[in-house]
Write an enzyme that holds these catalytic residues in place. Sequence first.
Site, PDB file in Angstrom:
ATOM      1  N   CYS A 299      -1.875  -5.293   2.323  1.00 31.28           N
ATOM      2  CA  CYS A 299      -2.566  -6.345   3.071  1.00 31.28           C
ATOM      3  C   CYS A 299      -4.038  -6.402   2.669  1.00 31.28           C
ATOM      4  O   CYS A 299      -4.681  -5.358   2.500  1.00 31.28           O
ATOM      5  CB  CYS A 299      -2.472  -6.065   4.573  1.00 31.28           C
ATOM      6  SG  CYS A 299      -0.914  -6.570   5.299  1.00 31.28           S
TER       7      CYS A 299
ATOM      8  N   ILE B 267     -11.980   0.565  11.498  1.00 34.98           N
ATOM      9  CA  ILE B 267     -11.160   1.204  10.459  1.00 34.98           C
ATOM     10  C   ILE B 267     -11.240   0.462   9.123  1.00 34.98           C
ATOM     11  O   ILE B 267     -11.470   1.070   8.090  1.00 34.98           O
ATOM     12  CB  ILE B 267      -9.679   1.309  10.907  1.00 34.98           C
ATOM     13  CG1 ILE B 267      -9.564   2.018  12.264  1.00 34.98           C
ATOM     14  CG2 ILE B 267      -8.824   2.024   9.842  1.00 34.98           C
ATOM     15  CD1 ILE B 267      -9.921   3.482  12.266  1.00 34.98           C
TER      16      ILE B 267
ATOM     17  N   ARG C 220       0.827  -1.208   0.000  1.00 38.12           N
ATOM     18  CA  ARG C 220       0.000   0.000   0.000  1.00 38.12           C
ATOM     19  C   ARG C 220       0.870   1.271   0.000  1.00 38.12           C
ATOM     20  O   ARG C 220       0.558   2.267  -0.632  1.00 38.12           O
ATOM     21  CB  ARG C 220      -0.868  -0.065   1.268  1.00 38.12           C
ATOM     22  CG  ARG C 220      -1.626   1.167   1.585  1.00 38.12           C
ATOM     23  CD  ARG C 220      -2.926   1.226   0.841  1.00 38.12           C
ATOM     24  NE  ARG C 220      -3.688   2.387   1.247  1.00 38.12           N
ATOM     25  CZ  ARG C 220      -4.777   2.783   0.653  1.00 38.12           C
ATOM     26  NH1 ARG C 220      -5.262   2.119  -0.375  1.00 38.12           N
ATOM     27  NH2 ARG C 220      -5.417   3.840   1.068  1.00 38.12           N
TER      28      ARG C 220
ATOM     29  N   ARG D 185       7.001  -8.682   6.495  1.00 40.74           N
ATOM     30  CA  ARG D 185       6.779  -7.307   6.023  1.00 40.74           C
ATOM     31  C   ARG D 185       6.906  -6.295   7.166  1.00 40.74           C
ATOM     32  O   ARG D 185       7.217  -5.133   6.925  1.00 40.74           O
ATOM     33  CB  ARG D 185       5.380  -7.182   5.406  1.00 40.74           C
ATOM     34  CG  ARG D 185       5.201  -8.014   4.150  1.00 40.74           C
ATOM     35  CD  ARG D 185       3.875  -7.730   3.505  1.00 40.74           C
ATOM     36  NE  ARG D 185       3.738  -6.280   3.342  1.00 40.74           N
ATOM     37  CZ  ARG D 185       2.597  -5.663   3.130  1.00 40.74           C
ATOM     38  NH1 ARG D 185       1.489  -6.349   3.034  1.00 40.74           N
ATOM     39  NH2 ARG D 185       2.561  -4.360   2.998  1.00 40.74           N
TER      40      ARG D 185
HETATM   41  C1  UD1 Z   1      -1.805   3.166   7.634  1.00 44.16           C
HETATM   42  C2  UD1 Z   1      -0.820   2.156   8.174  1.00 44.16           C
HETATM   43  C3  UD1 Z   1      -1.529   0.874   8.528  1.00 44.16           C
HETATM   44  C4  UD1 Z   1      -2.682   1.139   9.479  1.00 44.16           C
HETATM   45  C5  UD1 Z   1      -3.583   2.256   8.954  1.00 44.16           C
HETATM   46  C6  UD1 Z   1      -4.647   2.689   9.946  1.00 44.16           C
HETATM   47  C7  UD1 Z   1       1.225   2.731   7.030  1.00 44.16           C
HETATM   48  C8  UD1 Z   1       2.259   2.326   6.040  1.00 44.16           C
HETATM   49  N1  UD1 Z   1       0.178   1.892   7.150  1.00 44.16           N
HETATM   50  O1  UD1 Z   1      -2.374   2.617   6.457  1.00 44.16           O
HETATM   51  O2  UD1 Z   1      -0.593  -0.006   9.132  1.00 44.16           O
HETATM   52  O3  UD1 Z   1      -3.461  -0.030   9.619  1.00 44.16           O
HETATM   53  O4  UD1 Z   1      -2.799   3.417   8.625  1.00 44.16           O
HETATM   54  O5  UD1 Z   1      -4.063   3.053  11.149  1.00 44.16           O
HETATM   55  O6  UD1 Z   1       1.361   3.727   7.705  1.00 44.16           O
HETATM   56  N2  UD1 Z   1      -9.446   5.685   3.295  1.00 44.16           N
HETATM   57  C9  UD1 Z   1     -10.336   6.169   2.359  1.00 44.16           C
HETATM   58  N3  UD1 Z   1      -9.841   6.919   1.325  1.00 44.16           N
HETATM   59  C10 UD1 Z   1      -8.512   7.198   1.204  1.00 44.16           C
HETATM   60  C11 UD1 Z   1      -7.620   6.708   2.169  1.00 44.16           C
HETATM   61  C12 UD1 Z   1      -8.118   5.948   3.216  1.00 44.16           C
HETATM   62  O7  UD1 Z   1     -11.543   5.926   2.428  1.00 44.16           O
HETATM   63  O8  UD1 Z   1      -8.134   7.879   0.247  1.00 44.16           O
HETATM   64  C13 UD1 Z   1      -9.975   4.855   4.408  1.00 44.16           C
HETATM   65  C14 UD1 Z   1      -9.420   3.422   4.346  1.00 44.16           C
HETATM   66  O9  UD1 Z   1     -10.152   2.617   3.466  1.00 44.16           O
HETATM   67  C15 UD1 Z   1      -9.532   2.998   5.788  1.00 44.16           C
HETATM   68  C16 UD1 Z   1      -9.278   4.296   6.554  1.00 44.16           C
HETATM   69  O10 UD1 Z   1      -9.476   5.354   5.627  1.00 44.16           O
HETATM   70  O11 UD1 Z   1     -10.833   2.553   6.057  1.00 44.16           O
HETATM   71  C17 UD1 Z   1      -7.915   4.420   7.166  1.00 44.16           C
HETATM   72  O12 UD1 Z   1      -6.935   4.227   6.175  1.00 44.16           O
HETATM   73  P1  UD1 Z   1      -5.522   4.951   6.199  1.00 44.16           P
HETATM   74  O13 UD1 Z   1      -5.380   5.715   7.459  1.00 44.16           O
HETATM   75  O14 UD1 Z   1      -5.354   5.671   4.916  1.00 44.16           O
HETATM   76  O15 UD1 Z   1      -4.532   3.726   6.225  1.00 44.16           O
HETATM   77  P2  UD1 Z   1      -3.182   3.550   5.443  1.00 44.16           P
HETATM   78  O16 UD1 Z   1      -2.490   4.849   5.308  1.00 44.16           O
HETATM   79  O17 UD1 Z   1      -3.418   2.716   4.236  1.00 44.16           O
END
Ligand code: UD1
Length: 421
Positions: A117, A329, A93, A399
């Site tokens: 993941c 989440i 990701r 990872r």
């Molecule tokens: C990061 C972490 C991951 C952790 C997650 C939440 C890293 C490399 N990974 O992942 O380990 O589990 O934060 O604490 O730092 N979302 C949207 N639109 C977007 C982006 C996100 O709807 O454009 C939603 C996602 O689907 C999810 C939520 O927001 O439901 C949180 O995601 P996000 O905080 O973006 O997680 P990551 O950055 O992918």
Amino acid sequence: MERYVIQGGIALNGNLDVQGAKNSALPIMAACLLGNGASILDNVPALSDVAVMAQIMETIGAKVAWTGENQLRVDCTQLDNWAIPDYLMRRMRSSFIVVGPLLGRLGRVRVTYPGGCAIGTRAIDLHLQGLKKLGAKITTGPSGQIEFRASQLRGTFVDLDIPSVGATENILMAAVLAQGTTVINNPAREPEIVDLQSFLNKMGARVEGAGGDQIIIQGVDKLEPACHEIIPDRIVAGTLLVAAAVTGGRVTLHKVVPAHMSVVVAKLAEMGATIDVGKDYITLYAPEQLKSVEKIITAPYPGFPTDMQPQFMAALASAQGVGILTEKIFDGRFKHIDELRRMGANISVDGRTAIIRGVEKLRGASVEATDLRAGAALAIAALSAEGVTTLSGVQHIDRGYVNLEGQLAALGAKIYREREA
Ligand code: UD1
């Protein structure tokens, strides 16, 4: 493919230094792309995701090399490419967080949809909206390519519906070289965002507010490389504490930031563990048997981390009483439940809530890690179980955990890695 063989029922005891944070190292490596020259990063965990980020950066022209134990030299003097191949984008990701810095530095970048993941829908709409507001022109190609272009990004106000970690990082890293001021409202407040702000400011950026309700970025013309030490990994530390708790052990973790872990520590205390917290260490004394807790609800930081949800589910599986755990989440982060059931866990699911009826003992079984933290959870379950567990899918664990078997063995666990037949 490799698997772990774990003999359960042995109390973990001893001291351990905690590795650097993957979720800090990856965006900070990407941030190095903003500086013309070589940055030096310390306390970088030698993980497969870090190797993938290095590969991604090398395809753009960066030179990434280990220059000491946990020290990475990231030379971004010459960037001569702006397209990242799909097979690398799919590996994780975090591949997507190179977009912000490359847009700032080169004004152009082409990627494809990121992998990662399998824990549910992982949209990128907030990344796209924010980068668009900063002035990026976004076009999509026939095979899933997403191309971003901007001759000059411009400061703006970005209001995030959800405090997404990745979107906050991408927008922040694009905004540091934008013209004028950018405000990110409702950003992610994770310690890893604060670490990124601190690195960017060492590079010459003008960022403030990380960890709070708004991040304010005054754009600058250029950034220099910098030296930085990555913060400790609060999820790895949490995983080791839960492992100590389920085995009835006593473990001291060094090189941690206890303030980053207060919710996890509070839950372990509620489950009956005695915890001694110092400036940079945490000692956990496990009770004879853990008690269940009825309210664990995952939330953005400073709430209970989704990345600790599977590990706590593994602990609740053999705790006394009924535990209730709600995942807010990610919508597909319960894949470990079927595997825990193979070990004798009694878990029912109602939507995003799992009800865990503690059994006296889990039993060793043949199980599979479907993602990184699910793998950590199954290792914890195996350590607490009666008998031997074979845990396949160790590549997922690699990872995020540096030599997990070595860390657990150093605490007395009977665990080894072998090739799958
Ligand atoms: C990061 C972490 C991951 C952790 C997650 C939440 C890293 C490399 N990974 O992942 O380990 O589990 O934060 O604490 O730092 N979302 C949207 N639109 C977007 C982006 C996100 O709807 O454009 C939603 C996602 O689907 C999810 C939520 O927001 O439901 C949180 O995601 P996000 O905080 O973006 O997680 P990551 O950055 O992918």
